[in-house]
Design a protein around this motif. Structure first.
Motif, mmCIF file in Angstrom:
data_model
loop_
_atom_site.group_PDB
_atom_site.id
_atom_site.type_symbol
_atom_site.label_atom_id
_atom_site.label_comp_id
_atom_site.label_asym_id
_atom_site.label_seq_id
_atom_site.Cartn_x
_atom_site.Cartn_y
_atom_site.Cartn_z
ATOM 1 N N LEU A 47 0.864 -1.319 0.161
ATOM 2 C CA LEU A 47 -0.018 0.124 -0.031
ATOM 3 C C LEU A 47 0.913 1.348 -0.017
ATOM 4 O O LEU A 47 2.022 1.106 0.471
ATOM 5 N N PRO A 48 0.323 2.495 -0.455
ATOM 6 C CA PRO A 48 0.871 3.712 -0.538
ATOM 7 C C PRO A 48 1.277 4.237 0.927
ATOM 8 O O PRO A 48 0.361 5.085 1.460
ATOM 9 N N LEU A 49 1.872 3.563 2.143
ATOM 10 C CA LEU A 49 1.851 3.915 3.337
ATOM 11 C C LEU A 49 2.858 4.984 3.716
ATOM 12 O O LEU A 49 4.054 4.475 3.028
ATOM 13 N N ARG A 50 3.179 5.699 4.676
ATOM 14 C CA ARG A 50 4.282 6.481 5.144
ATOM 15 C C ARG A 50 3.807 6.287 6.807
ATOM 16 O O ARG A 50 2.614 7.010 7.116
ATOM 17 N N GLN A 51 4.801 5.549 7.312
ATOM 18 C CA GLN A 51 4.603 5.610 8.889
ATOM 19 C C GLN A 51 3.407 4.803 9.186
ATOM 20 O O GLN A 51 2.729 5.299 10.318
ATOM 21 N N VAL A 100 -4.507 2.539 -3.955
ATOM 22 C CA VAL A 100 -3.838 1.329 -4.718
ATOM 23 C C VAL A 100 -3.222 0.403 -3.954
ATOM 24 O O VAL A 100 -2.968 0.519 -2.573
ATOM 25 N N GLU A 101 -3.139 -0.698 -4.718
ATOM 26 C CA GLU A 101 -2.511 -1.762 -3.672
ATOM 27 C C GLU A 101 -1.784 -2.555 -4.704
ATOM 28 O O GLU A 101 -2.270 -2.994 -5.708
ATOM 29 N N LEU A 102 -0.344 -2.878 -4.704
ATOM 30 C CA LEU A 102 0.469 -3.573 -5.517
ATOM 31 C C LEU A 102 0.739 -5.140 -4.970
ATOM 32 O O LEU A 102 0.814 -5.340 -3.860
ATOM 33 N N GLU A 103 0.605 -5.792 -5.920
ATOM 34 C CA GLU A 103 1.045 -7.262 -5.935
ATOM 35 C C GLU A 103 2.162 -7.444 -6.659
ATOM 36 O O GLU A 103 2.238 -7.208 -7.934
ATOM 37 N N VAL A 104 3.346 -7.820 -6.087
ATOM 38 C CA VAL A 104 4.742 -8.090 -6.702
ATOM 39 C C VAL A 104 5.242 -9.295 -6.535
ATOM 40 O O VAL A 104 5.239 -9.896 -5.648
ATOM 41 N N VAL A 105 5.862 -9.964 -7.767
ATOM 42 C CA VAL A 105 6.483 -10.868 -7.752
ATOM 43 C C VAL A 105 7.762 -10.640 -8.425
ATOM 44 O O VAL A 105 8.135 -10.144 -9.457
ATOM 45 N N ALA A 106 9.171 -10.835 -7.597
ATOM 46 C CA ALA A 106 10.283 -10.498 -8.157
ATOM 47 C C ALA A 106 11.351 -11.698 -8.177
ATOM 48 O O ALA A 106 10.862 -12.663 -7.494
ATOM 49 N N THR A 139 0.978 -6.546 -10.263
ATOM 50 C CA THR A 139 -0.505 -6.409 -10.349
ATOM 51 C C THR A 139 -0.914 -4.931 -9.750
ATOM 52 O O THR A 139 -0.470 -5.098 -8.507
ATOM 53 N N VAL A 140 -1.341 -4.295 -10.324
ATOM 54 C CA VAL A 140 -1.831 -3.017 -9.647
ATOM 55 C C VAL A 140 -3.513 -2.834 -9.374
ATOM 56 O O VAL A 140 -4.156 -2.746 -10.596
ATOM 57 N N HIS A 141 -3.960 -3.000 -8.219
ATOM 58 C CA HIS A 141 -5.335 -2.800 -7.809
ATOM 59 C C HIS A 141 -5.528 -1.412 -7.789
ATOM 60 O O HIS A 141 -4.849 -0.624 -6.796
ATOM 61 N N ALA A 175 -3.805 2.493 -16.670
ATOM 62 C CA ALA A 175 -2.529 2.451 -17.074
ATOM 63 C C ALA A 175 -1.900 3.656 -16.465
ATOM 64 O O ALA A 175 -0.489 3.403 -16.163
ATOM 65 N N VAL A 176 -2.341 4.635 -16.590
ATOM 66 C CA VAL A 176 -1.774 5.853 -15.836
ATOM 67 C C VAL A 176 -1.231 5.830 -14.497
ATOM 68 O O VAL A 176 -0.267 6.143 -14.215
ATOM 69 N N ILE A 177 -2.257 5.272 -13.682
ATOM 70 C CA ILE A 177 -1.884 5.032 -12.310
ATOM 71 C C ILE A 177 -1.080 3.823 -12.232
ATOM 72 O O ILE A 177 0.011 3.935 -11.411
ATOM 73 N N ALA A 178 -1.036 2.755 -13.043
ATOM 74 C CA ALA A 178 0.085 1.643 -12.757
ATOM 75 C C ALA A 178 1.249 2.035 -13.155
ATOM 76 O O ALA A 178 2.356 1.635 -12.851
ATOM 77 N N ASP A 179 1.471 2.762 -14.164
ATOM 78 C CA ASP A 179 2.797 3.457 -14.779
ATOM 79 C C ASP A 179 3.820 4.164 -13.631
ATOM 80 O O ASP A 179 4.893 4.056 -13.661
#
Length: 151
Positions: A41-45, A142-148, A94-96, A107-111
């Motif tokens: 998530l876009p969290l700060r502290q 937004v919430e990101l799902e990331v596989v690296a 994956t960008v929710h 796409a603008v947000i996911a970019d």
């Protein structure tokens, strides 16, 4: 400073402290050479930098910025657990996006997130899925799902 951290620094991007989980889960799991991150998530502290739905309470700039912050949080989690130098790149993103049904600018947000990962792991690129959601945890836009992949 070299590699991903230097590229991020040169682009004016800096890793925050890795966010703590908001529930009963771990931030990242390593399996078969891949890192599976829990929703970022876009969290700060521990607090969302913005809440609401993109296209209603939030504009495209705010949504894009939220995706950047979520991506930096993902990199912070990876760096804390494994070091960014150990990562070949993001293989799947994956960008929710919390948005109304008529929203069409996913796409603008996911970019925002894609650009962060492209800077960190250049020249590696990733596959991506962007989709709308009625609501996301903590009211985040937004919430990101990331596989690296590890090297």
């Amino acid at each position: 400073m070299t590699g991903p951290l230097k590229r991020l620094h040169d682009a004016g991007l800096f890793l925050p402290e890795a966010p703590a989980p908001l529930g009963s889960y771990v931030p990242v799991i390593h399996a078969h050479g891949l890192l599976y991150l829990s929703g970022m998530l876009p969290l700060r502290q521990g607090t969302p930098i913005a809440t609401g739905r993109v296209g209603e309470e939030l504009d495209l700039v705010a949504g894009h910025s939220a995706a950047v912050v979520a991506a930096l949080n993902a990199l912070a989690v990876i760096h804390e657990g494994f070091g960014l130098e150990a990562v070949a790149g993001v293989v799947r993103l994956t960008v929710h996006i919390a948005c109304p049904p008529a929203f069409r600018r996913h796409a603008v947000i996911a970019d925002g997130a894609s650009q962060v990962f492209d800077i960190a792991f250049a020249p590696a690129r990733h596959s991506r899925l962007a989709l709308g959601a009625v609501a996301l945890p903590a009211g985040a836009p937004v919430e990101l799902e990331v596989v690296a992949a590890l090297r």
